[in-house]
Design a protein around this motif. Sequence first.
Motif, PDB file in Angstrom:
ATOM      1  N   UNK A  73       0.832  -1.204   0.000  1.00  0.00           N
ATOM      2  CA  UNK A  73       0.000   0.000   0.000  1.00  0.00           C
ATOM      3  C   UNK A  73       0.869   1.258   0.000  1.00  0.00           C
ATOM      4  N   UNK A  74       1.922   1.261   0.816  1.00  0.00           N
ATOM      5  CA  UNK A  74       2.819   2.419   0.875  1.00  0.00           C
ATOM      6  C   UNK A  74       3.575   2.604  -0.434  1.00  0.00           C
ATOM      7  N   UNK A  75       3.853   1.492  -1.102  1.00  0.00           N
ATOM      8  CA  UNK A  75       4.617   1.540  -2.349  1.00  0.00           C
ATOM      9  C   UNK A  75       3.727   1.736  -3.572  1.00  0.00           C
ATOM     10  N   UNK A  76       2.407   1.780  -3.357  1.00  0.00           N
ATOM     11  CA  UNK A  76       1.443   1.928  -4.458  1.00  0.00           C
ATOM     12  C   UNK A  76       1.610   0.807  -5.482  1.00  0.00           C
ATOM     13  N   UNK A  77       1.739  -0.419  -4.972  1.00  0.00           N
ATOM     14  CA  UNK A  77       1.904  -1.593  -5.821  1.00  0.00           C
ATOM     15  C   UNK A  77       0.653  -2.467  -5.749  1.00  0.00           C
ATOM     16  N   UNK A 101       9.070  -0.162   7.194  1.00  0.00           N
ATOM     17  CA  UNK A 101       8.250  -0.621   6.061  1.00  0.00           C
ATOM     18  C   UNK A 101       7.648   0.562   5.311  1.00  0.00           C
ATOM     19  N   UNK A 102       7.130   1.536   6.051  1.00  0.00           N
ATOM     20  CA  UNK A 102       6.557   2.727   5.413  1.00  0.00           C
ATOM     21  C   UNK A 102       7.630   3.490   4.644  1.00  0.00           C
ATOM     22  N   UNK A 103       8.809   3.581   5.244  1.00  0.00           N
ATOM     23  CA  UNK A 103       9.911   4.283   4.591  1.00  0.00           C
ATOM     24  C   UNK A 103      10.325   3.554   3.312  1.00  0.00           C
ATOM     25  N   UNK A 104      10.386   2.229   3.385  1.00  0.00           N
ATOM     26  CA  UNK A 104      10.725   1.437   2.197  1.00  0.00           C
ATOM     27  C   UNK A 104       9.648   1.601   1.127  1.00  0.00           C
ATOM     28  N   UNK A 105       8.392   1.611   1.549  1.00  0.00           N
ATOM     29  CA  UNK A 105       7.301   1.779   0.598  1.00  0.00           C
ATOM     30  C   UNK A 105       7.375   3.102  -0.133  1.00  0.00           C
ATOM     31  N   UNK A 106       7.727   4.163   0.589  1.00  0.00           N
ATOM     32  CA  UNK A 106       7.849   5.480  -0.042  1.00  0.00           C
ATOM     33  C   UNK A 106       8.965   5.476  -1.080  1.00  0.00           C
ATOM     34  N   UNK A 107      10.067   4.797  -0.767  1.00  0.00           N
ATOM     35  CA  UNK A 107      11.178   4.718  -1.724  1.00  0.00           C
ATOM     36  C   UNK A 107      10.770   3.920  -2.960  1.00  0.00           C
ATOM     37  N   UNK A 108      10.105   2.792  -2.739  1.00  0.00           N
ATOM     38  CA  UNK A 108       9.676   1.950  -3.865  1.00  0.00           C
ATOM     39  C   UNK A 108       8.671   2.696  -4.732  1.00  0.00           C
ATOM     40  N   UNK A 109       7.787   3.446  -4.093  1.00  0.00           N
ATOM     41  CA  UNK A 109       6.807   4.226  -4.844  1.00  0.00           C
ATOM     42  C   UNK A 109       7.494   5.234  -5.756  1.00  0.00           C
ATOM     43  N   UNK A 110       8.583   5.818  -5.256  1.00  0.00           N
ATOM     44  CA  UNK A 110       9.326   6.805  -6.047  1.00  0.00           C
ATOM     45  C   UNK A 110      10.083   6.137  -7.192  1.00  0.00           C
ATOM     46  N   UNK A 111      10.701   4.979  -6.894  1.00  0.00           N
ATOM     47  CA  UNK A 111      11.510   4.309  -7.917  1.00  0.00           C
ATOM     48  C   UNK A 111      10.662   3.458  -8.857  1.00  0.00           C
ATOM     49  N   UNK A 115      10.748  -5.042  -7.127  1.00  0.00           N
ATOM     50  CA  UNK A 115      11.645  -6.191  -7.221  1.00  0.00           C
ATOM     51  C   UNK A 115      13.114  -5.821  -7.042  1.00  0.00           C
ATOM     52  N   UNK A 116      13.447  -4.542  -7.104  1.00  0.00           N
ATOM     53  CA  UNK A 116      14.850  -4.153  -6.971  1.00  0.00           C
ATOM     54  C   UNK A 116      15.230  -3.657  -5.591  1.00  0.00           C
ATOM     55  N   UNK A 117      14.249  -3.580  -4.683  1.00  0.00           N
ATOM     56  CA  UNK A 117      14.534  -2.966  -3.382  1.00  0.00           C
ATOM     57  C   UNK A 117      15.496  -3.800  -2.537  1.00  0.00           C
ATOM     58  N   UNK A 118      15.305  -5.108  -2.503  1.00  0.00           N
ATOM     59  CA  UNK A 118      16.141  -5.942  -1.641  1.00  0.00           C
ATOM     60  C   UNK A 118      17.615  -5.860  -2.013  1.00  0.00           C
TER      61      UNK A 118
END
Length: 266
Positions: A73-77, A101-111, A115-118
């Motif tokens: 949800x945070x990553x808009x996926x 998790x929220x911080x990671x989601x915000x980064x993933x949403x931007x990028x 699949x590349x976050x880990x």
Amino acid sequence: QDALQWLKSKPDEWLLFLDNADDPKIDLNKYFPQCNHGNIIITSRNPGLCVYASSHSAVSDMEESDAFNLLLRSAAQDTTDPNKTIAADSVKVLCYLPLAIIQAGAFISKSGRLDGYLALYATNKSRLLSQKPAQSHDNYAWTVYTTWQISFDQLSQQAKSFLRLCSCLHYQGISEDMFKNAAGYKFGPSSPSKNELQMPLYVLSQFSDPCGNWDPLCFMDVTSEIRAYSLVTFHSGKKLFSIHPLVHDWTRSTVSDGGHHHCMVA
């Protein structure tokens, strides 16, 4: 004072909500209406505030399903099966910590790359957990690492040194006896030299009374100070301390000083 007096004068049921009451130096009792009616909810990382509660609940890390749903949800996926699998692996690495998790989601949403976050996290953990996202799902002002750094900065020097020493141990199963026994260690011919262990010996010496005996009250004071900022957790049934894995890793990589090597030798 006017607000407290107003609540005190109201015979009807009311709710006073004290959110993020984390500073152990603040006496919250001054902010309670002195009456026998009304309701108060306190959210805090400080376990010492339980003394005010007729009932309390400790909020632990998230369940896996809640955690990966929060990430998606945070990553808009989309919540597709492949995304759920990737998200489950990601939140496991983040140790199910909501803020991370929220911080990671915000980064993933931007990028745009779940699949590349880990792979990025494996080599850029400190940077990713220190970055404040431009867009966020809440108004919390601090990043994961900033939150811990602010808490760490509030500690006494003795508490800081002790937390550094704990970062050299496994993050679970930390007992007072470990430090008590180490403080009473007798050096022999085949033992490491005291120069090698200068830093941990100094930290341990601060838990001894003037006669050189272990001081359990001093140990309790220091660990209670660290617990008040949720940097360590005490499990009363087992009489063991633990450190959240991410806090443990942050302490080792960020706030450990030049004595870290000697601490590991100990």
